[in-house]
Design an enzyme around this catalytic site. Structure first.
Site, mmCIF file in Angstrom:
data_model
loop_
_atom_site.group_PDB
_atom_site.id
_atom_site.type_symbol
_atom_site.label_atom_id
_atom_site.label_comp_id
_atom_site.label_asym_id
_atom_site.label_seq_id
_atom_site.Cartn_x
_atom_site.Cartn_y
_atom_site.Cartn_z
ATOM 1 N N GLU A 54 2.432 -7.657 9.724
ATOM 2 C CA GLU A 54 1.086 -7.039 9.771
ATOM 3 C C GLU A 54 0.048 -7.722 10.641
ATOM 4 O O GLU A 54 -0.703 -7.153 11.440
ATOM 5 C CB GLU A 54 0.366 -6.793 8.268
ATOM 6 C CG GLU A 54 -0.773 -6.372 8.260
ATOM 7 C CD GLU A 54 -1.520 -6.407 6.834
ATOM 8 O OE1 GLU A 54 -2.270 -5.769 6.710
ATOM 9 O OE2 GLU A 54 -0.917 -7.153 6.125
ATOM 10 N N GLU A 96 0.841 -1.477 -0.003
ATOM 11 C CA GLU A 96 -0.010 -0.083 0.021
ATOM 12 C C GLU A 96 0.869 1.373 -0.228
ATOM 13 O O GLU A 96 0.645 2.350 -0.744
ATOM 14 C CB GLU A 96 -1.097 -0.004 1.049
ATOM 15 C CG GLU A 96 -1.916 -1.064 1.288
ATOM 16 C CD GLU A 96 -2.961 -1.201 2.368
ATOM 17 O OE1 GLU A 96 -3.039 -0.149 2.792
ATOM 18 O OE2 GLU A 96 -3.208 -2.123 2.914
#
Length: 938
Positions: A798, A487
């Site tokens: 993450e 991202e």
């Protein structure tokens, strides 16, 4: 002899492109033979370097201040070099220190300083591709080769003649896209990816470069090469191009001064020419770069190069607000040599660099002319040891391609306009003679000074600390991002929870100040702070259509509790760690607007479960104090919500949304009250404090039952309720017991997500559960911090189980810093370094000497100097603690209750009645024996 040093302007050493006319000055007492040193006065002088005798002098100022001191009445001019010096008096000497001297230089400070014109080089407009929305993201597949969907880089060159070499030359430049400028064949700087990430529709940063040594008498050439970058490239989770525009442009202004006093300004205009026939055949931050070395453009930015086939650029008028770049640029900050080339079970050659980074590979290769080599980048191998692409989605190729010129001596190449998140690189086209020595990983990051160090007797915790710092380095690239591969978004929630750790590990003041300006640029008229900043136009659709709800499987929110709070929490952290009052002043109006949005929303709305209910006035008033009516991300990625047949990241918001919205609203009111108090806005401070009190009372009635249960029954809800003071004293024991039971039910594992994990260990530690806090810290099975370490992690993941216990490798990011916020706890609790006053002017040192470790050490370069602690414990319970306190600060050292045989600086004091010892600057050594080594609660 006392001396001053470490002179900084706006927290930078000798800045060459200072962005403000009101600079602030900092200095440290760096050398002294005295202890307990406190500055009592200072004297500061500033003068223009080109006009000696123009100094502005403060005279002796009776003050202890030595951090970010503003010089009253001084306003710096644009593009001017200044000398400054400072001396001080201390409580240990009647004589002042010697003068300490430094310099700084301002950039162009006013719009009217610009005389250049924007120019557009020859190019084909960037094509539109990528996903249009999150629903399309998972079904879109782009199989077209990069060379067919990307475009060649535009090169621009502007020749000019000088009768003599200048004695001073400064280049100011920026672009729509990213750029590298060269003069006479040499890059003007080691900066990468300039001008950096921006909300281009509001502001655009420009850079300042000292290029005096690049110029000479005779013919000179200024060259600029452009790439799509964040402006037009395929960045973000959607992989969509043309975020802000489809046409690359540039602007520059070269200011020259000569020995005879004359000056000259050379600006971008239609005298420049351009071409797209150069060796960079395409370049994209996420897709990768393609370079054809057969195109011999050596010397393209030097005099004598034949540009007869190049096309004149076109001048254009743009409404673009230019602002000076703030902080440290992106640079090549480290190099990581390859460890080995692996031959995988699938028969592929993969280079292992041993460390997940953000950056790219520089390599050497030999081969035939026209031969092509390819490097594909990934963070992890699969469970079988094969190359695994863990980053999915359109335009996430992370692949660099090089076409050889055929030099028999070999060729070396490193991409210019791309970076990747990776540890491994799959090789295609390299010969059998390729060796690990041919490959080096180049780490790219904002060049932030490292100011924190931690080490202890358990190498797993040392690796965890290193992993946190690597993830911070990999994600602090122009802005704080969530991940450097998939991202690269500036998620506000990630930074909000990580800010204290970030400010302990690195000097992040100017870096985060710049990002906060972008956050303000993106703030909506109604006061909402975006979840992502910069918030690219590709995400504008999040603000369209019906309001989102917890039933939306994609949870498409523009703004959220706990995320937007970064606009208030991050400036407060910068004030706490660096004594930066200006950053809270600059952000205060945005904070107020965000707080008021929440207040208005809570006052007018109801949670979906109560819509249509017949509420009493008391019930309605209670709801008006709880921001529980709008969906939010809740305790994002809490482990238990992702398991089972219905496991989903959306389970945490559904189960904890009202709770987290309400508590974070009250916490924001606390922050607002504190910030308003710092700034002297007493009425605001009382108003926010009163609302925070009301939110606590309302929460206790609405969400905590008489057995101490909180809806959702997830660890995170109990953690933040305890940590943020939302549990009444009469229910505290019950709430703590319920949290403890949930942890035991999870097999003594954490079950916390993004918004609660930062508070987990403190919530236990401060409520009599120190042993359980230690158990969670040292837990090494999933989910836990040390499980990742046991799995070979070199950064923070993450998700807690990005590699499942059965060895399955997921497609999550392996470089997300949010869960690394535990690093701050290692500094504060394990090593004991705790901030008590702005910039550590007052500190508390209280290490955990009775826990599972036998030694720990930490140091933080505070704005006053190094604050450090080091302790060891023998097997017989003897503890040696050494604390270093910087001059102009004081500290309190706290030792355990049950100690004996205490010696302070080799002086016996027996068994002290007080646990605390107030100390000044210098080194204090305390030796004591623990009365016992039981692991009872301390």
């Amino acid at each position: 002899m006392t001396k001053l040093g470490h002179l900084l302007v706006e927290q930078l050493d000798r800045p060459g492109g200072l962005w403000t006319a009101r600079p602030r000055f900092s200095w440290q007492i760096t050398q002294t033979t005295d202890t307990d040193v406190i500055q009592t006065a200072y004297e500061l002088e500033v003068e223009r370097a080109d006009e000696p005798g123009t100094a502005l002098r403060t005279g002796r100022v009776e003050s202890r201040e030595s951090v970010l001191v503003e010089l009253a009445g001084f306003e710096a001019r644009s593009a001017t070099t200044y000398r400054w010096r400072v001396r001080c008096w201390t409580n240990t000497s009647a004589e002042p220190t010697d003068w300490a001297e430094s310099t700084f230089e301002t950039t162009l400070l006013h719009p009217e300083d610009w005389h250049a014109r924007w120019v557009v080089p020859e190019q084909t407009p960037v094509r539109k591709d990528g996903a249009a929305n999150f629903q399309e993201l998972f079904s879109l597949h782009i199989d077209t080769p990069p060379e067919d969907r990307l475009l060649p880089a535009p090169y621009l060159r502007q020749p000019f003649h000088l009768d003599e070499a200048p004695i001073r030359a400064r280049l100011y430049a920026t672009a729509h896209g990213i750029y590298q400028a060269e003069i006479n064949g040499t890059p003007v700087s080691d900066e990468l990816f300039a001008p950096g990430v921006e909300s281009y529709h509001v502001h655009l940063s420009f850079q300042a470069y000292d290029v005096t040594d690049r110029l000479s008498a005779g013919q000179n050439v200024l060259g600029v090469v452009l790439s799509d970058g964040w402006y037009a490239g395929r960045v973000g989770i959607l992989g969509a191009s043309r975020n802000y525009g489809d046409t690359l442009k540039a602007i520059w202004q070269l200011e020259l001064a000569f020995a005879d006093g004359s000056t000259r300004t050379i600006v971008s205009d239609d005298s420049a020419r351009s071409s797209t026939d150069g060796p960079i055949r395409y370049a994209d931050l996420a897709v990768g770069e393609g370079y054809d070395a057969r195109i011999d453009w050596d010397g393209w930015s030097r005099a004598g190069f034949d540009d007869s086939t190049w096309t004149p650029v076109v001048e254009v008028e743009l409404e673009q607000s230019l602002v000076p770049f703030v902080g440290e640029p992106v640079r090549r900050v480290l190099e990581v040599p390859a460890i080995e080339i692996i031959r995988t079970p699938a028969g592929e050659n993969v280079v292992d660099f041993g460390q997940v980074i953000a950056g790219r590979v520089r390599f050497r290769v030999r081969g035939d002319r026209g031969q092509t080599v390819r490097l594909e980048h990934s963070e992890v191998l699969d469970q079988h040891g094969n190359y695994f692409n863990n980053i999915v989605g359109p335009n996430k190729d992370q692949t660099d391609v090089y076409t050889l010129a055929g030099d028999p001596a070999g060729e070396t190449w490193e991409p210019l306009f791309t970076f990747h998140g990776f540890r491994f690189a799959r090789l295609t086209g390299f010969g059998a003679d390729a060796s690990a020595e041919d490959f080096v990983a180049v780490v790219t990051a904002s060049d932030l000074p490292v100011i924190g160090e931690f080490a202890c007797s358990d190498e797993r915790l040392n690796r965890l600390h290193a992993n946190v710092r690597w993830s911070q380095r990999g994600n602090f690239l122009s802005i704080p991002t969530d991940c450097p591969q998939r991202e690269r978004y500036g998620w506000t929630g990630d930074l909000q929870v990580f800010a204290p750790t970030a400010a302990t590990n690195m000097s992040v003041g100017p870096f985060l100040s710049r990002w906060l300006r972008i956050v303000r640029d993106d703030q909506l008229p109604d006061g909402r702070i975006m979840n992502i900043s910069p918030n690219p136009p590709q995400l504008d659709y999040l603000m369209q259509g019906p309001p989102p709800s917890y039933d939306d499987p994609m949870m498409l929110l523009a703004s959220s509790a706990g995320w937007g709070d970064a606009v208030a929490i991050a400036p407060l952290v910068l004030f706490e760690h660096f004594a930066d009052r200006r950053v809270i002043e600059e952000n205060y109006p945005a904070m107020v607007a965000w707080a008021q949005y929440q207040i208005d929303s809570a006052t007018s709305g109801l949670p979906p479960r109560l819509v249509g209910s017949d509420l009493t006035p008391a019930e309605r008033h209670r709801q008006s104090l709880l921001w529980n009516n709008e969906p939010n991300f809740g305790d994002w990625l809490a482990p238990s919500t992702l398991r089972g047949p219905e496991g989903s990241q959306m389970n945490a918001p559904r189960r904890t949304g009202e709770v987290f919205g309400s508590i974070y609203h009250g916490r924001l009111m606390d922050v607002m009250a504190e910030v308003a108090g710092i700034l002297g806005h007493s009425e605001d401070a009382e108003r926010y404090a009163a609302r925070a009190r009301g939110a606590r009372e309302a929460f206790a009635v609405e969400y905590i039952d008489e057995s101490g249960r909180i809806p959702g029954d997830l660890q995170g809800s109990y953690v933040i309720a305890l940590a943020c003071g939302f549990v009444p004293d009469r229910l505290r024991t019950l709430v703590v017991d319920n949290l403890v039971q949930l942890i035991h039910d999870a097999g003594d594992h954490l079950d916390t997500g993004f918004l609660s994990v930062a508070f987990l260990l403190d919530a236990l530690w401060d409520n009599g559960q120190r042993e359980l806090a230690r158990t969670l810290l040292f837990q090494d099975t999933a989910p836990s911090w040390l499980y990742e370490v046991a799995q070979g992690a070199t950064t923070i993941w993450e998700g807690w189980e990005a590699i499942a216990p059965d060895g399955t490798v997921t497609d999550l990011s392996f470089n997300h810093y949010a869960f690394g916020c535990v690093d701050d706890w290692l500094y504060r609790r394990v090593a004991g370094l705790q901030l008590e006053g702005p910039a550590y002017r007052e500190s508390l040192v209280e290490p955990d000497v009775t826990g599972l470790l036998t030694s720990a050490a930490a140091s933080i370069e505070t704005p006053y100097g190094w604050l450090a602690s080091r302790w060891t414990r023998s097997e017989h319970g003897r503890v040696e603690l050494s604390v270093q306190v910087p001059p102009n600060t004081t500290s309190t050292i706290r030792i355990p209750d049950a100690v004996r045989n205490v010696r302070i600086n080799d002086r016996a004091v027996g068994s002290p009645t007080e646990r605390s010892l107030a100390v000044g600057s210098g080194t204090t050594t305390i030796v004591f024996d623990l009365a016992d080594l039981d692991r009872e609660e301390q």
